[in-house]
Design a protein around this motif. Structure first.
Motif, PDB file in Angstrom:
ATOM      1  N   VAL A 110       0.883  -1.021  -0.076  1.00 57.40           N
ATOM      2  CA  VAL A 110       0.073  -0.016   0.023  1.00 57.40           C
ATOM      3  C   VAL A 110       0.912   1.186   0.093  1.00 57.40           C
ATOM      4  O   VAL A 110       0.675   2.263  -0.489  1.00 57.40           O
ATOM      5  CB  VAL A 110      -0.991  -0.030   1.191  1.00 57.40           C
ATOM      6  CG1 VAL A 110      -1.723   1.237   1.333  1.00 57.40           C
ATOM      7  CG2 VAL A 110      -2.022  -1.243   1.105  1.00 57.40           C
ATOM      8  N   GLN A 111       2.013   1.034   0.705  1.00 52.82           N
ATOM      9  CA  GLN A 111       2.954   2.156   0.833  1.00 52.82           C
ATOM     10  C   GLN A 111       3.557   2.490  -0.506  1.00 52.82           C
ATOM     11  O   GLN A 111       3.678   3.688  -0.927  1.00 52.82           O
ATOM     12  CB  GLN A 111       3.863   1.946   1.791  1.00 52.82           C
ATOM     13  CG  GLN A 111       4.897   3.159   1.941  1.00 52.82           C
ATOM     14  CD  GLN A 111       5.969   2.985   3.107  1.00 52.82           C
ATOM     15  OE1 GLN A 111       6.983   2.058   2.759  1.00 52.82           O
ATOM     16  NE2 GLN A 111       5.791   3.415   4.107  1.00 52.82           N
ATOM     17  N   ASP A 112       3.851   1.532  -1.436  1.00 54.27           N
ATOM     18  CA  ASP A 112       4.363   1.580  -2.751  1.00 54.27           C
ATOM     19  C   ASP A 112       3.275   2.246  -3.505  1.00 54.27           C
ATOM     20  O   ASP A 112       4.046   3.051  -4.528  1.00 54.27           O
ATOM     21  CB  ASP A 112       4.583   0.189  -3.212  1.00 54.27           C
ATOM     22  CG  ASP A 112       5.447   0.037  -4.737  1.00 54.27           C
ATOM     23  OD1 ASP A 112       6.546   0.638  -4.625  1.00 54.27           O
ATOM     24  OD2 ASP A 112       4.781  -0.224  -5.517  1.00 54.27           O
ATOM     25  N   ILE A 113       2.135   2.156  -3.844  1.00 49.75           N
ATOM     26  CA  ILE A 113       1.165   2.915  -4.504  1.00 49.75           C
ATOM     27  C   ILE A 113       1.472   4.486  -4.157  1.00 49.75           C
ATOM     28  O   ILE A 113       1.400   5.347  -5.252  1.00 49.75           O
ATOM     29  CB  ILE A 113      -0.318   2.230  -4.140  1.00 49.75           C
ATOM     30  CG1 ILE A 113      -0.341   0.991  -4.429  1.00 49.75           C
ATOM     31  CG2 ILE A 113      -1.479   3.435  -4.924  1.00 49.75           C
ATOM     32  CD1 ILE A 113      -1.825   0.369  -4.104  1.00 49.75           C
ATOM     33  N   SER A 114       1.234   4.818  -3.186  1.00 46.11           N
ATOM     34  CA  SER A 114       1.302   6.078  -2.614  1.00 46.11           C
ATOM     35  C   SER A 114       2.684   6.922  -3.237  1.00 46.11           C
ATOM     36  O   SER A 114       2.862   7.668  -3.428  1.00 46.11           O
ATOM     37  CB  SER A 114       1.134   6.648  -1.228  1.00 46.11           C
ATOM     38  OG  SER A 114       2.145   5.909  -0.496  1.00 46.11           O
ATOM     39  N   VAL A 115       3.973   6.061  -2.944  1.00 48.56           N
ATOM     40  CA  VAL A 115       5.187   6.567  -3.406  1.00 48.56           C
ATOM     41  C   VAL A 115       5.168   6.731  -4.812  1.00 48.56           C
ATOM     42  O   VAL A 115       5.803   7.674  -5.488  1.00 48.56           O
ATOM     43  CB  VAL A 115       6.269   5.727  -2.785  1.00 48.56           C
ATOM     44  CG1 VAL A 115       7.626   6.319  -3.165  1.00 48.56           C
ATOM     45  CG2 VAL A 115       5.968   5.691  -1.324  1.00 48.56           C
ATOM     46  N   ASP A 116       4.860   5.547  -5.645  1.00 45.43           N
ATOM     47  CA  ASP A 116       4.817   5.617  -7.079  1.00 45.43           C
ATOM     48  C   ASP A 116       3.979   6.670  -7.402  1.00 45.43           C
ATOM     49  O   ASP A 116       4.403   7.220  -8.506  1.00 45.43           O
ATOM     50  CB  ASP A 116       4.118   4.391  -7.703  1.00 45.43           C
ATOM     51  CG  ASP A 116       5.271   3.061  -7.234  1.00 45.43           C
ATOM     52  OD1 ASP A 116       6.463   3.338  -7.207  1.00 45.43           O
ATOM     53  OD2 ASP A 116       4.716   1.986  -7.418  1.00 45.43           O
ATOM     54  N   ALA A 117       2.819   6.970  -6.814  1.00 47.91           N
ATOM     55  CA  ALA A 117       2.009   8.334  -7.539  1.00 47.91           C
ATOM     56  C   ALA A 117       2.725   9.530  -7.287  1.00 47.91           C
ATOM     57  O   ALA A 117       2.770  10.310  -7.940  1.00 47.91           O
ATOM     58  CB  ALA A 117       0.802   8.089  -6.560  1.00 47.91           C
ATOM     59  N   LEU A 118       3.541   9.392  -6.022  1.00 48.35           N
ATOM     60  CA  LEU A 118       4.169  10.736  -5.851  1.00 48.35           C
ATOM     61  C   LEU A 118       5.244  10.855  -7.008  1.00 48.35           C
ATOM     62  O   LEU A 118       5.322  12.121  -7.492  1.00 48.35           O
ATOM     63  CB  LEU A 118       4.762  10.757  -4.703  1.00 48.35           C
ATOM     64  CG  LEU A 118       5.664  11.976  -4.059  1.00 48.35           C
ATOM     65  CD1 LEU A 118       4.800  13.293  -4.019  1.00 48.35           C
ATOM     66  CD2 LEU A 118       6.290  11.705  -2.856  1.00 48.35           C
ATOM     67  N   ALA A 119       5.850   9.828  -7.195  1.00 50.22           N
ATOM     68  CA  ALA A 119       7.211  10.095  -8.340  1.00 50.22           C
ATOM     69  C   ALA A 119       6.530  10.262  -9.634  1.00 50.22           C
ATOM     70  O   ALA A 119       6.864  11.017 -10.354  1.00 50.22           O
ATOM     71  CB  ALA A 119       7.514   8.511  -8.448  1.00 50.22           C
ATOM     72  N   VAL A 120       5.325   9.636 -10.199  1.00 47.29           N
ATOM     73  CA  VAL A 120       4.717   9.801 -11.511  1.00 47.29           C
ATOM     74  C   VAL A 120       4.256  11.293 -11.616  1.00 47.29           C
ATOM     75  O   VAL A 120       4.272  11.989 -12.428  1.00 47.29           O
ATOM     76  CB  VAL A 120       3.590   8.960 -11.607  1.00 47.29           C
ATOM     77  CG1 VAL A 120       2.665   9.316 -12.775  1.00 47.29           C
ATOM     78  CG2 VAL A 120       3.873   7.537 -11.819  1.00 47.29           C
ATOM     79  N   SER A 121       3.729  11.939 -10.448  1.00 46.03           N
ATOM     80  CA  SER A 121       3.198  13.122 -10.456  1.00 46.03           C
ATOM     81  C   SER A 121       4.328  14.364 -10.427  1.00 46.03           C
ATOM     82  O   SER A 121       4.147  15.551 -11.081  1.00 46.03           O
ATOM     83  CB  SER A 121       2.407  13.680  -9.411  1.00 46.03           C
ATOM     84  OG  SER A 121       3.075  13.642  -7.974  1.00 46.03           O
ATOM     85  N   ILE A 122       5.490  14.084  -9.814  1.00 45.82           N
ATOM     86  CA  ILE A 122       6.426  14.931  -9.944  1.00 45.82           C
ATOM     87  C   ILE A 122       7.570  15.166 -10.743  1.00 45.82           C
ATOM     88  O   ILE A 122       8.356  16.092 -11.127  1.00 45.82           O
ATOM     89  CB  ILE A 122       7.065  15.229  -8.519  1.00 45.82           C
ATOM     90  CG1 ILE A 122       7.996  13.940  -8.176  1.00 45.82           C
ATOM     91  CG2 ILE A 122       6.091  15.124  -7.472  1.00 45.82           C
ATOM     92  CD1 ILE A 122       8.480  13.975  -6.936  1.00 45.82           C
ATOM     93  N   LEU A 123       7.540  13.841 -11.611  1.00 45.05           N
ATOM     94  CA  LEU A 123       8.802  13.704 -12.582  1.00 45.05           C
ATOM     95  C   LEU A 123       8.622  14.364 -13.726  1.00 45.05           C
ATOM     96  O   LEU A 123       7.431  13.977 -14.470  1.00 45.05           O
ATOM     97  CB  LEU A 123       9.414  12.089 -12.455  1.00 45.05           C
ATOM     98  CG  LEU A 123       9.969  11.682 -11.081  1.00 45.05           C
ATOM     99  CD1 LEU A 123      10.201  10.085 -11.548  1.00 45.05           C
ATOM    100  CD2 LEU A 123      11.059  12.295 -10.712  1.00 45.05           C
TER     101      LEU A 123
END
Length: 430
Positions: A110-123
């Motif tokens: 579940v933590q991975d989903i939020s971190v991946d979403a953060l990465a997709v949105s800022i890179l």
């Protein structure tokens, strides 16, 4: 352009995710085999990663409810608590140990989903390669440091002390996440806001859709983004043979009389460092060549390495344990080469996935990326969870021949890459 703060935050968050994975994948199998657990049962321990497969089902919930920081705080808190529970479990009670590890994997997935979403949105498009280097490197460093700590503490102070230390690490991380200004990373809208895909329905039309319909609509739109179906198949198979080989080589070495300390250090520590170096090299490659061309050439190298490993396994099996030192050392070296190439492969493939997700509508980018990442985990998990049965019933040599065929099939698959995907991730020439 990514700031040092962004790189540090992403690396740290993926570092936290890598700790349980490093212990369970690299070091726990060695200890279990040392205590006489069968190859098939060790392989079945991979099924504890099933929460990673099903994270696609709750990715829409993370997309639609709460902030990414709230999800990070919640999952990190639960990770600290589950580590404390794991510390209280008897190591030799495999069912209880498996249950605790399964709970850890639920929290991390579940933590991975939020971190991946953060990465997709800022890179930005130019930063995807560097962002994925931070992802893979942070993840691998977390795994190797936790694994080394696990081997040292487990041998001296026991299983419980290891997870008490992990719980303290997550407690410190919880404080850092709480005070970190993660929201500032999302000040810039996603770089591909002008996606060629049609946007999702407006909020006024969504009011007539039930939550259940909205949930399944998000899932459907996420997996039908152009190029996603081919990418799902590719990510599902591209590492099956390679990962199974990497998992079986340490167990084969143990069976041939190599000490568990040597196996753990060479394949666990040195091998993980080789993966990290491969990840860094992958980031450099992406600055010069397209993802598709790089993946094609890399897959040829992976086939050659697997051919050498298959031949060497046959030689190792043909001699007694007192004569196999040279073959064992060569096999360890080739395993590290395989891990080096695996590091490059991870960077290339995850960058490819992220480029694809950034072209999806902004509201389903997280779910689209999760679908791709889930297929990658599903392929590795299903193959490696049952590969232990093959050497038990057919022997190591036929098993490695089967793995070689799998790696060759992936290389051939790159010929069928859709034109749309071949154009993603092409570096800008200056």
């Amino acid at each position: 352009m990514m700031t040092k703060w962004t790189i540090a935050v992403l690396s740290f968050l993926y570092f936290l995710q890598g700790m349980p994975y490093g212990i369970q994948i690299k070091f726990l199998p060695i200890i279990l085999r040392k205590h006489g657990v069968s190859l098939s049962n060790i392989s079945l321990f991979k099924l504890l990663f099933l929460p990673w497969v099903f994270k696609l089902l709750w990715a829409p919930l993370v997309d639609k409810h709460g902030t990414k920081k709230q999800w990070l705080i919640g999952t990190t808190t639960l990770l600290a608590l589950t580590c404390l529970l794991t510390a209280s479990v008897n190591f030799y009670s495999l069912s209880s140990l498996a249950l605790m590890l399964f709970m850890q994997n639920i929290c991390v997935s579940v933590q991975d989903i939020s971190v991946d979403a953060l990465a997709v949105s800022i890179l930005s498009t130019e930063d995807v390669g560097l962002g994925n280097v931070a992802q893979v490197t942070g993840y691998k460093v977390g795994g190797v440091l936790a694994g080394v700590m696990y081997m040292m503490v487990h041998n001296s102070a026991g299983h419980g002390a290891t997870y008490i230390i992990l719980a303290l690490v997550y407690a410190v991380a919880l404080v850092l996440i709480h005070f970190a200004d993660i929201h500032s990373l999302q000040g810039t809208p996603p770089p591909n806001g002008s996606s060629k895909h049609k946007p999702l329905k407006s909020s006024s039309s969504q009011e007539k859709i039930t939550p259940k319909e909205k949930y399944f609509s998000t899932l459907f739109q996420a997996v039908t983004v152009e190029g996603s179906l081919w990418m799902i198949v590719y990510t599902c198979v591209y590492k099956c043979g390679e990962n199974a080989s990497i998992a079986l080589i340490p167990l084969l070495l143990l069976d041939k009389g190599v000490s568990d300390t040597k196996v753990a250090f060479c394949t666990g520590v040195v091998g993980s460092l080789a993966t990290i170096v491969g990840s860094l090299v992958g980031g450099v490659i992406l600055k010069r060549f397209s993802v598709h061309a790089s993946s094609y050439m890399l897959n040829i190298g992976r086939v050659f390495t697997m051919v050498c490993i298959t031949i060497l396994v046959g030689n190792l099996l043909s001699v007694t344990t007192t004569q196999d030192n040279n073959y064992a050392d060569l096999l360890i070296c080739l395993c590290c080469v395989q891990l080096f190439l695996s590091g490059i492969s991870s960077i290339l493939t995850f960058s490819w996935m992220m480029h694809l997700s950034q072209n999806a509508p902004a509201s389903i980018q997280s779910t689209n990326y999760t679908a791709l990442a889930t297929s990658e985990i599903l392929g590795k998990l299903m193959f490696s969870s049952f590969i232990g049965y093959l050497p038990e019933y057919a022997g190591y040599q036929p098993t490695f021949y089967a793995l070689l065929v799998s790696v060759m099939a992936v290389a051939l698959m790159t010929f069928s890459t859709p034109k749309y995907l071949r154009g993603l991730g092409c570096p800008k020439l200056t």
